[in-house]
Write an enzyme that holds these catalytic residues in place. Structure first.
Site, PDB file in Angstrom:
ATOM      1  CG  ASP A 294       3.582  -9.498   6.036  1.00  0.00           C
ATOM      2  OD1 ASP A 294       4.298 -10.514   6.138  1.00  0.00           O
ATOM      3  OD2 ASP A 294       3.327  -8.951   4.956  1.00  0.00           O
TER       4      ASP A 294
ATOM      5  CB  CYS B 283      -0.866   0.009   1.240  1.00  0.00           C
ATOM      6  SG  CYS B 283      -1.967  -1.390   1.258  1.00  0.00           S
TER       7      CYS B 283
ATOM      8  CE1 TYR C 153      -3.076  -9.872   0.463  1.00  0.00           C
ATOM      9  CE2 TYR C 153      -5.185  -8.737   0.621  1.00  0.00           C
ATOM     10  CZ  TYR C 153      -3.898  -8.950   1.077  1.00  0.00           C
ATOM     11  OH  TYR C 153      -3.428  -8.225   2.145  1.00  0.00           O
TER      12      TYR C 153
END
Ligand code: ADP
Ligand code: SF4
Length: 682
Positions: free
Chosen positions: A267, A31, A172
């Site tokens: 993550d 992002c 995804y």
């Protein structure tokens, strides 16, 4: 320079379905706070990664349908054919440098509150939507028709992706943000039909959608699956063993496995909490399950570590988001044998904070990130000087170092002077705090570059005054003299000074970084700054056996770090160290043996015994020299914290901005200094 043969393996081509990646460098989807609002800027940013040598460059999450609306976050959209040209622009910019373009198709299920579209969200099972603001929205559980419709929407988005020119079309199931993960996980799937219960049933939709996508676009596009290896939810959610079983069931179905952890905070862990390669324990079992390429991440910036994970059979391609943001040219630099030119990610997550604040991506290490199209900045190039000039930069913190480096690159004669005995300013001090050692990379990379430039001279232990500045006679003076923490408690909650007894032991972060310590075992740390400093100092003092109480007007410790994905980890660490946290209170008075706290709601005062108080409230510019130069006929400017105290990223950007602008006419205050994407109304 040529590449060291040890790194040859990193430049081997890798087949991914119908395509071949030219090397093993893979920019995974990430992002960026630009998305559909700043399409040209976003396309230029992705193109820069391809120019820098990343063989695969992916988009961020792309909403496949108007029920996948994650607003207010600004991601990409593929709701209808109207979105195709914007996406095609990205693919085109990536292709211009012979890289493969990937698109991460996404339906976020119960994590899409549909605030813009006002559709009722859909989910594997009915539940309140998960969102930053805890929006009062509940997702409905999908029936069989919804599942058929979701599959149709995904298929249509895949066809549109192919039309837009993408080479890789993702399915995804990662980060807790993809609906196929929600189906896969017991934590979010309570169904009793053929899509719930056993692992085979929970994996059914993922398997079907992979097959649908292959069927729709598999002739021209590779189909990677991005999957969460762990949800850190105990046996209530996904754990590596079960995810490995799921992968084994469909091992050869996709063209690539892209592995990650869930949620995003797990993550994208910062260097304060995780080392390079921290994901290896969770992903190392996957390669033996499949013949398809495996991609993993872990903030890899060292080519030796990259070679190791490939040779050890942990992954086939080096996935990177943050290392590619900090240095889009990382692959090229390894290829050209220029290892010490690599601008290593410091693991601070300033990049992530701007997805949360819905503003264009930026990076502490790479000031050109997000400015490629808007200001025309390049991470590696800058225009040569227009004429010979000598510039004095006062202050070798992040702003001064970046200004001196970029001005040096332009060919100017630069004198960089700092009063301190070492370069780096606040970075040199802050990198000694617990968990922040990687931040020294901000200084180290710039020092390395400057040391290679014969036209830039650094003078340490050189406090500059109006007299020494006049003596030097430079054509222009840039003041990058930094900032200091206030000692009077003014901040956001109280804008007036906090009354303190003369006998009170009051310290600032500057005192502590200079080696001073509270005289008493019991310490109140008042944090009205809300970023990392308060939490880090509480940690430091607790580790040194002080009894620390962190007081904050916010609801949690280090509240801004929600945006850098660190808040929970910070609060957990403080609690484990025995730090007491008093939320929703502000320090209103400091006495020798106690402080007074006011409840932020009722104003009710509370007495808290403490022998010392550390005030982490706000900073003010160190700009005495600037004012002393006023009216002296010296051509001078300011950059960094001395102009406006902010993040290290802001200081680096400010130094770069000065270097970019130097020699150009000063723009009028009323003129916009960058390009902007404006919707033209017809
Ligand atoms: P920024 O984040 O804006 O780069 P820093 O606080 O990190 O600011 O760095 C400012 C640097 O300026 C410090 O290293 C400090 O020693 C130096 N400095 C401040 N005043 C002077 C001065 N008069 N002469 C030389 N160096 C100075
Ligand atoms: Fe790395 Fe920080 Fe840059 Fe993000 S902002 S890429 S974490 S240096």
């Amino acid at each position: 320079m040529t590449r060291d043969p040890r790194y040859d393996i990193l430049f081997e081509p890798v087949r991914i379905g119908p395509h071949v990646a030219r090397n093993r460098f893979y920019q995974v989807p990430h992002c960026n706070g630009m998305g559909h609002r700043d399409a040209s800027a976003l396309a230029a940013m992705r193109g820069m990664k391809a120019e820098g040598g990343w063989a695969v460059v992916c988009t961020e999450m792309v909403e496949i349908h108007h029920t996948a609306d994650v607003s207010p976050y600004v991601e990409l959209r593929l709701w209808s054919d109207h979105d195709i040209p914007m996406l095609a622009r990205i693919a085109e910019k990536v292709h211009a440098h012979s890289s493969l373009a990937g698109i991460e198709l996404c339906h976020s299920g119960y994590t899409a509150s549909n605030l813009a579209t006002r559709e009722v969200p859909i989910a594997a099972s009915p539940m309140p939507t998960a969102s930053y603001f805890n929006d009062p929205v509940t997702a409905r559980g999908m029936d069989r028709e919804d599942i058929r419709n979701l599959r149709r929407a995904h298929r249509q988005a895949a066809l549109r992706s192919k039309q837009a020119g993408f080479d890789l079309v993702y399915v995804y199931a990662g980060h807790g943000l993809g609906i196929f993960q929600h189906f896969l996980s017991r934590a979010t799937n309570f169904r009793t039909d053929e899509y719930g219960g056993s692992l085979e049933n929970r994996a059914r939709l993922l398997r079907e959608v992979i097959a649908d996508t292959k069927d729709a676009v598999g002739d021209a596009c590779a189909v990677p699956v991005r999957i969460a290896m762990h949800e850190f939810n105990g046996s209530a959610g996904l754990e590596p063993a079960e995810v490995e079983d799921a992968i084994a069931m469909m091992a050869e179905l996709p063209d690539l496995w892209d592995l990650s952890l869930s949620d995003w905070s797990k993550d994208s862990q910062t260097s304060r909490f995780a080392e390079e390669g921290f994901q290896e324990p969770y992903i190392k079992g996957v390669k033996k399950l499949t013949t398809k390429p495996v991609v993993g991440v872990g903030r890899y910036t060292s080519p030796d570590a990259m070679v190791r994970v490939i040779r050890q059979g942990i992954m086939d391609m080096i996935g990177a988001a943050r290392p590619s943001i900090a240095d889009p040219f990382l692959p090229s630099k390894i290829e050209q044998g220029r290892l010490d030119d690599i601008r290593e990610c410091i693991g601070c997550n300033v990049c992530v904070t701007h997805d949360f604040t819905m503003t264009p991506l930026r990076c502490t290490q790479n000031p050109s990130m997000g400015e490629e199209w808007r200001r025309g900045w390049h991470p590696e190039k800058i225009r040569p000087k227009e004429e010979d000039k000598h510039i004095l930069v006062v202050g070798a913190g992040p702003a001064g170092l970046e200004a001196a480096r970029a001005l040096g690159q332009r060919g100017y004669q630069v004198t960089l002077a700092d009063a301190a005995a070492e370069a780096g300013g606040r970075v040199a001090r802050e990198c000694r705090l617990p968990g922040l050692s990687a931040w020294s990379r901000v200084r180290d990379w710039r020092m390395l570059q400057i040391n290679k430039m014969p036209n830039v001279s650094l003078y340490l232990e050189s406090e500059m005054t109006p007299e020494t500045i006049a003596e030097l006679g430079a054509d222009h003076v840039l003041l990058a003299t930094g900032s200091e923490w206030l000692r009077d408690g003014t901040g956001r909650h109280f804008v007036h000074p906090c009354p303190a007894a003369d006998s009170a032991d009051v310290l600032t972060p500057d005192d502590i970084m200079a080696g001073r310590r509270p005289g008493s075992a019991s310490v109140v740390l008042y944090d009205d700054d809300h970023y990392y400093m308060g939490g880090v100092l509480a940690e430091l003092l607790a580790r040194e056996d002080h009894a620390v109480t962190l007081v904050t007007p916010a609801a949690v410790a280090s509240s801004y770090t929600k945006a850098s994905l660190e808040q929970k980890a910070i609060q957990a660490r403080l609690l484990k160290l025995g730090v007491r946290i008093i939320a929703n209170h502000a320090v209103s008075a400091i006495a020798r043996d106690h402080v007074t706290l006011d409840c932020v709601f009722t104003g009710e005062p509370v007495r808290l015994e403490a022998g010392a108080c550390v005030l982490v409230t706000s900073r003010r510019p160190v700009d005495g020299l600037w004012h002393a130069l006023e009216g002296q006929g010296v051509a001078a400017s300011r950059a960094g914290d001395c102009f406006g105290p902010g993040t290290i990223a802001a200081a680096v950007h400010s130094g770069r901005k000065f270097a970019e602008a130097f020699g150009k006419p000063t723009p009028d205050f009323l003129d916009l200094p960058f390009r902007r994407e404006v919707t033209a109304l017809s």
